[in-house]
Design a protein around this motif. Sequence first.
Motif, short mmCIF file in Angstrom:
data_model
loop_
_atom_site.label_atom_id
_atom_site.label_comp_id
_atom_site.label_asym_id
_atom_site.label_seq_id
_atom_site.Cartn_x
_atom_site.Cartn_y
_atom_site.Cartn_z
N PRO A 170 0.82 -1.23 0.00
CA PRO A 170 0.00 0.00 0.00
C PRO A 170 0.85 1.27 0.00
N TYR A 171 0.30 2.31 -0.60
CA TYR A 171 0.93 3.63 -0.57
C TYR A 171 -0.05 4.62 0.06
N PHE A 172 0.45 5.35 1.09
CA PHE A 172 -0.37 6.33 1.80
C PHE A 172 0.18 7.73 1.56
N LEU A 173 -0.72 8.66 1.35
CA LEU A 173 -0.38 10.07 1.19
C LEU A 173 -1.16 10.87 2.23
N ASN A 174 -0.43 11.55 3.12
CA ASN A 174 -1.07 12.29 4.23
C ASN A 174 -2.00 11.38 5.05
N ASN A 175 -1.50 10.16 5.32
CA ASN A 175 -2.22 9.15 6.12
C ASN A 175 -3.49 8.63 5.46
N ASN A 176 -3.69 8.94 4.20
CA ASN A 176 -4.85 8.41 3.46
C ASN A 176 -4.38 7.40 2.42
N PHE A 177 -5.11 6.30 2.30
CA PHE A 177 -4.77 5.28 1.30
C PHE A 177 -4.96 5.88 -0.09
N TYR A 178 -3.85 5.92 -0.85
CA TYR A 178 -3.87 6.65 -2.11
C TYR A 178 -3.70 5.73 -3.33
N GLY A 179 -2.89 4.69 -3.19
CA GLY A 179 -2.64 3.78 -4.30
C GLY A 179 -1.85 2.58 -3.84
N ILE A 180 -1.37 1.78 -4.81
CA ILE A 180 -0.57 0.61 -4.45
C ILE A 180 0.69 0.58 -5.29
N ILE A 181 1.75 0.03 -4.71
CA ILE A 181 3.03 -0.05 -5.41
C ILE A 181 3.17 -1.44 -6.02
N ASP A 182 3.34 -1.47 -7.33
CA ASP A 182 3.53 -2.71 -8.08
C ASP A 182 5.02 -3.07 -7.98
N LEU A 183 5.35 -4.10 -7.21
CA LEU A 183 6.75 -4.45 -6.95
C LEU A 183 7.42 -5.08 -8.16
N ILE A 184 6.65 -5.75 -9.02
CA ILE A 184 7.25 -6.40 -10.19
C ILE A 184 7.69 -5.34 -11.21
N ASN A 185 6.79 -4.41 -11.53
CA ASN A 185 7.11 -3.34 -12.49
C ASN A 185 7.73 -2.12 -11.83
N PHE A 186 7.76 -2.14 -10.50
CA PHE A 186 8.33 -1.07 -9.68
C PHE A 186 7.75 0.30 -10.05
N LYS A 187 6.43 0.37 -9.99
CA LYS A 187 5.69 1.59 -10.27
C LYS A 187 4.58 1.77 -9.23
N LEU A 188 4.18 3.01 -9.01
CA LEU A 188 3.02 3.32 -8.16
C LEU A 188 1.79 3.42 -9.05
N ILE A 189 0.71 2.73 -8.64
CA ILE A 189 -0.54 2.77 -9.40
C ILE A 189 -1.54 3.63 -8.64
N VAL A 190 -2.10 4.64 -9.32
CA VAL A 190 -3.11 5.50 -8.71
C VAL A 190 -4.37 5.50 -9.59
N TRP A 191 -5.52 5.49 -8.92
CA TRP A 191 -6.79 5.41 -9.62
C TRP A 191 -7.50 6.75 -9.67
N GLU A 192 -8.22 6.98 -10.75
CA GLU A 192 -9.06 8.17 -10.84
C GLU A 192 -10.27 8.00 -9.94
N GLU A 193 -10.66 9.07 -9.25
CA GLU A 193 -11.83 8.99 -8.37
C GLU A 193 -13.12 8.85 -9.19
N LYS A 194 -13.15 9.51 -10.34
CA LYS A 194 -14.37 9.44 -11.15
C LYS A 194 -14.40 8.11 -11.92
N ASN A 195 -15.54 7.82 -12.53
CA ASN A 195 -15.73 6.61 -13.33
C ASN A 195 -15.51 5.32 -12.54
N ASN A 196 -15.75 5.39 -11.21
CA ASN A 196 -15.65 4.20 -10.35
C ASN A 196 -14.30 3.50 -10.46
N GLY A 197 -13.24 4.28 -10.60
CA GLY A 197 -11.89 3.69 -10.65
C GLY A 197 -11.61 2.89 -11.90
N MET A 198 -12.32 3.15 -12.96
CA MET A 198 -12.12 2.41 -14.20
C MET A 198 -10.73 2.67 -14.80
N PHE A 199 -10.23 3.89 -14.59
CA PHE A 199 -8.95 4.27 -15.19
C PHE A 199 -7.91 4.52 -14.11
#
Length: 693
Positions: A170-199
């Motif tokens: 998990p990745y937290f920003l200002n103590n809020n759950f913001y995204g997850i870190i993909d350890l294989i590709n070594f990237k942070l994944i963040v979701w758009e709030e709109k469109n129910n996280g589709m993108f």
Amino acid sequence: MDIKIDNFRNIGISAHIDAGKTTTTERILFYTGVNHKIGEVHDGKATMDWMDQEQERGITITSASTTVFWSGSKKNKNFYKINIIDTPGHVDFTIEVERSMRIIDGVCMLYCSVGGVQPQSETVWKQSVKHGVSKVIFVNKMDRVGSDFYKVYNDLKKKLNANPVPIYIPYFLNNNFYGIIDLINFKLIVWEEKNNGMFFDFIKIPEDYIEISNKWKNNLIESVILDNDVFIDKYLNNKIILNDEILFLLRKNTIENKIQPMLCGSSLKNKGVQCLLDSIVDFLPSPLDIAGTVGYDVFGKKVTIKPLETEKFSALAFKVVNDPFIGQLIFFRVYSGKICSGSFIFNSTKNKKERLGRILRVHANRKEDIACVGAGDIAAAAGLRSFYTGDTLNSVDNFVVLEKIFFPDSVISQSLIVKNKSDEEKIFIILEKLNHEDPSFKFKVDNESNQIIISGMGELHLEVLVEKIRRENNLELIIGKPKVSYRETIKKNINNVEGKYIRQSGGRGQYGHVIINLGVGSKGSGVIFINNIKSGIIPKEYISSIKKSIEDTARSGVLWGYPVLDVVVDLIDGSYHDVDSSENAFKIASSIAFKEAFKRAHPTLLEPVMLVHTEAPNESLGAVISNLSGKRGELINIEDVSNEYKIIKSNIPLSEMFNYSTILRSLTKGRGSYSMSFNFYSEVPQNILKNII
């Protein structure tokens, strides 16, 4: 859509109650395009919780199935067909999990990021281990206050002896759950709030998370290269292990049940579910990855069923549902061959042949006709009358029988009275159908009171079934207080007890004569029959009748009407008459001997003892423990759930647990919860025994 069997995934979603199984499944349906709108459990609009009672109670009661298609979160994969079983979390409906585990190849285990490994989590984990089911782990509800991914990781290792391998953290920003870190590709994944996280986007990992990301990336690599000398040498020589190699090793080790890939997210907040779908198709096995299913031929010889459409058709019926519009539906998993609607199929369990009318693809309570179904797939059949849960469906030229499904014994009973006398005949047809749907539900007519007695796995189990009878059949019912399903046993060995049945009535008479020893058996052994007859003192053709009579007598109870457990019956002597002896005469003589021996062997009662997990806030802990101790409870241990809650694990007789939910709410001001499951049978204390008798 024509999809090859190696792109099939038959999976379950299992967890403790309220860990978010149904919410996660709703997101899966949305992201795979099955639903165009997300149904929420708290609104009573979840697709998979389609029963009225599920929507009203906010819990899953029956396992629901659906099929989705997935081509990867980046749309970079071939299409995969995923058959999903969404199972209940409440222990009273554990049979739904048991039969689902029997027919799936992989399972997604969900855990609450705050609650961690909770009691029912342990139960479903053990069920998955028993059936050898490969697992991925999804730590849900990371958005909640008090969430702790790493505590769940440690709980899994400590409580379940699991080998979780985080592939996302998990990745937290200002103590809020913001995204997850993909350890294989070594990237942070963040979701758009709109469109129910589709993108979502892949971005660079922030500097303050580089160190912890490197730590868990190394842990991932070290975990997957274990036992592989080639990759160990490569790693020790500081050579890069490529992502494709990591994915290959992850899949191989997951299928072999050596590791469990571990993910995280928040289904409610629409974060992490697409990564879960990717992990399901990347790491969980296809039917071709399974060693093969065990069956038995007509001679009782073990055979392996290969998951190929070129083989003879063979499938297992794992669930029966009575649909108000279609009639009886048989859910089945195909292990080999192919079958089309209109074909004749053979029930090798019951030695009956029937015509297969319709084959249906089921999506919760919606059905779609399909022409054929082949190896590795899951479907439902309409119009079959002789098939029930655990039966084998075969092509007419195939006589193999697949291993059956285990069903636990019921532990609680209630009386059921139909108010309207004209409905009494109708109720037995209804109860018979319910028993076919749910083999852990039993019913009988009490010989003394003439009342109908229904039995099940818990108060909620029976409550749900009775409410179902009321609603679907418009019947007025009166329910008696819950009763414990005790067992009878003995405390002393008795030898040389004789049973004789001799009748002369002018013509051919009746003659049966047996002598038995009755001994105390080991715990959980049931009724063991030993035949020590030699030299033809009793002809072989009567031995099976003697054994069956003793088993039937034990099942009905001797003194108090409860089944007999943990005894050894040794048939040592007897005699027969050339003309007058018969199977029936030996049955009666055996029953007489068994009852007499039982009465003389210091009989007593055994009561079901439940493993109880009580979750209570710290301020109520003393009152809850004191109350449990007053219930003849044996305290096992106390574990931390969080800074505010503890779990008290204890063994408590079922008879002390009725109405406990009301008591616990009062003691904890509504903040406590509990779950219980059958653990073992124990002798009833003498003072309690007198009251029961």
